[in-house]
Enzyme design. Structure first.
Site, PDB file in Angstrom:
ATOM      1  CG  ASN A   1      -1.886   1.227   1.245  1.00  0.00           C
ATOM      2  OD1 ASN A   1      -1.991   2.135   0.192  1.00  0.00           O
ATOM      3  ND2 ASN A   1      -3.026   1.007   2.158  1.00  0.00           N
ATOM      4  CG  ASP A   2       1.629   3.255   3.540  1.00  0.00           C
ATOM      5  OD1 ASP A   2       0.354   3.783   3.285  1.00  0.00           O
ATOM      6  OD2 ASP A   2       1.452   2.942   4.787  1.00  0.00           O
TER       7      ASP A   2
END
Lengths: 100, 463
Positions: free
Chosen positions: B389-390
């Site tokens: 994700n990040d």
């Protein structure tokens, strides 16, 4: 005496830094478990503490330390070897694209 | 004579250790080199048995046998998915050994009536138990978080940093007291207690995604504690190995922090994402998201020429690495090219993804570091994001107001199509909205990573 030990420390840290900067990110986990196994060398100090007869408390603490350090050495080297065994370049399906 | 043999075994062991670490610069040579390092360890242990100061061998042998009995299963039976917590646990063991040796030393002198400890040696002993005790409890907390015995979200309260700094200050004052008057046992033992508490409080506010930095940092402390043991005992091999371990941990934690564009201080005191998760996930639901079915995603993958797979912690949790390899082989058999893009902080420890994929028989020359592969995304047909994700959030590049702004990321958004495998639309670990998921080129395939991948595999087979 102390200055000699400082020499050893600084030079070893320097060598360690030089060697370890060259370890690719690919092998960072094996690197951690390897340095962990190697730092199990504190077993050397633990053995002296466990075997010098400086009273029962000193022996008991030394004994626990021997167990901990041995666990790290045996477990650490075995798991490092297990991991390194898994890293293979050979590819059976397509021509291997070698990278620098 | 005997002492010389001991010293010589230490020298040989040190050389073998350094050569072993050097062999880790290439995967083909690494195994052999580490086996030589293990021989070095055996030499050093045998050499120590010859020492004159050892009178009683009983406890040593029982300890060695017990250590082998515990160490063997920890080395051979722990699954690779449990590696991060396994490493945290062994850091705790290592630091415990150093701490106990330190206490034993101190106790032997002041309760065995052997005179006093010189200030320099006391300083070494002090550092040894201070760093040791801090690492023991810190690594235990990290273990608890990684094993999910403790909540992996940051645990924070008001004035936390002040409390930590104050406690650390107390520890330092006690250390100075010990050095000034080595006979004051109360200071020595309360220093150990304070250090143990600092270890707990230091790790508790750190979130799961920051674990790579913490594990590396604890690795460094563990090494420094071993080195301090060497200073206290006047033993060079301990100093050398501790320095190697310390340098490695230090270097790794620098690399990890760089990969997150954050300073040490920020990781340790920042409690990233601890304050706003509830608010953030509630607010940003208005943005459009395009869901895709497994069939459609499979067709895109089946006809893609270039595919880059981006694994993240989600792949580790779902234990989907074998299915990923299966999918990649299918695509390759159809003539596509598959590469893997590994972000330095993907997962919970340095190199986590590499080990998992290697375990699944992915050849290591298909695994690419961020810098090597980022230029290839614009020519890529499909970027397949699996549980990351990040590390693929373009906000890190574009949005100065984002908490992760400036963090180097994988440029998945530059690929022609992006398929994201994700459980649901919850925000990432840091609680930050990911722009990539709302981009026009992005399709979301919702569901557990492993079952989604299994579906993709069977669909690609029949495509």
């Amino acid at each position: 005496m102390l200055i000699l030990e400082l020499y050893v420390f600084v030079l070893a840290a320097f060598v360690g830094y030089m060697v370890i900067t060259k370890v690719p990110p690919l092998l960072h986990t094996p690197l951690m478990s390897a340095t962990n196994a190697i730092s199990g060398i504190s077993l050397v100090g633990s053995m002296v503490a466990a075997g010098s007869r400086h009273g029962s408390l000193a022996t008991a603490l030394g004994f626990i330390a021997v167990v901990c350090a041995t666990t790290n050495i045996v477990g650490g080297f075995l798991i490092t070897d297990r991991m390194l065994k898994m890293f293979r370049a050979k590819d059976s399906h397509a021509a291997p694209a070698k990278k620098g | 004579m005997r002492d010389q043999i001991t010293e010589f075994s230490y020298l040989a062991a040190s050389v073998l250790f350094i050569l072993g670490l050097k062999s880790l610069t290439h995967p083909d040579r690494a195994r052999r080199g580490m086996q030589q390092a293990a021989v070095g360890m055996l030499l050093a242990v045998c050499g120590t048995l010859l020492k004159h100061s050892i009178i009683d061998y009983r406890w040593i042998f029982i300890g060695l046998v017990l250590g082998v009995l515990i160490g063997y299963p920890l080395g051979m039976w722990v699954p690779t998915t449990a590696l991060p917590q396994r490493i945290a646990a062994s850091l705790s063991f290592g630091a415990l050994a150093s701490t106990l040796v330190g206490i034993s030393e101190y106790h032997a002198v002041y309760h065995g009536g052997e005179g006093t400890i010189a200030p320099a040696r006391m300083a070494a002993l002090g550092f040894e138990v201070l760093l040791g005790a801090l690492t023991v409890t810190g690594a235990l907390m990290a273990f608890g978080k990684l094993q999910e015995l403790l909540p992996s979200r940051p645990i924070t309260y008001r004035g936390q940093n002040l409390v930590n700094i104050a406690l650390f200050g107390v520890g330092v004052v006690l250390l100075v007291t010990c050095i000034a008057s080595p006979a004051s046992a109360w200071a020595f033992y309360s220093m150990i207690g304070v250090a143990a508490i600092v270890g707990v409080l230091m790790v508790i506010p750190i979130g799961g995604a920051d674990m790579p930095v913490v594990v590396a940092l604890l690795n460094s402390y563990c090494g420094l504690a071993a080195s301090a043991t060497g200073f206290a005992l006047g033993n060079s091999i301990l100093i050398i190995c501790g320095a190697l371990d310390g340098a490695s941990g230090f270097l790794l934690s620098i690399l990890m922090s760089k990969a997150m564009n954050r300073s040490f201080a920020n990781v340790l005191f920042g409690a990233f994402g601890g304050t706003q998760p509830a608010a953030a996930s509630g607010g940003g639901t208005a943005l459009p998201v395009r869901a895709i079915s497994a069939e459609d995603a499979a067709i895109q993958l089946a006809y893609a020429q270039r595919v880059i797979i981006i694994p993240g912690y989600g792949m580790a949790v779902a234990q989907a690495q074998h299915t990923v390899r299966e999918l990649a082989e299918l695509i390759e058999r159809r003539g596509g090219e598959v590469k893997y893009a590994i972000h330095p902080v993907a997962g919970r420890m340095p190199g986590h993804m590499n080990v998992l994929l290697a375990e699944a028989n992915v050849p290591y020359d298909r695994l690419y570091d961020m810098d090597e592969i980022n230029g290839e995304f614009p020519q890529t047909d499909v970027a397949l994001v699996i549980g990351a994700n990040d590390v693929v959030n373009p906000a890190a590049r574009e949005d100065p107001s984002s908490p992760i702004y400036g963090m180097p990321i994988l440029d998945a958004d530059k690929a022609k199509h992006v398929i994201v495998l994700k459980r649901g639309m919850a925000a990432g670990f840091a609680g930050i909205e990911n722009v990539l998921f709302h981009a026009p080129a992005t399709s979301m395939l919702f569901g557990d990573a492993k079952s989604s991948l299994t579906k993709l595999v069977s669909e690609v087979k029949s495509a």
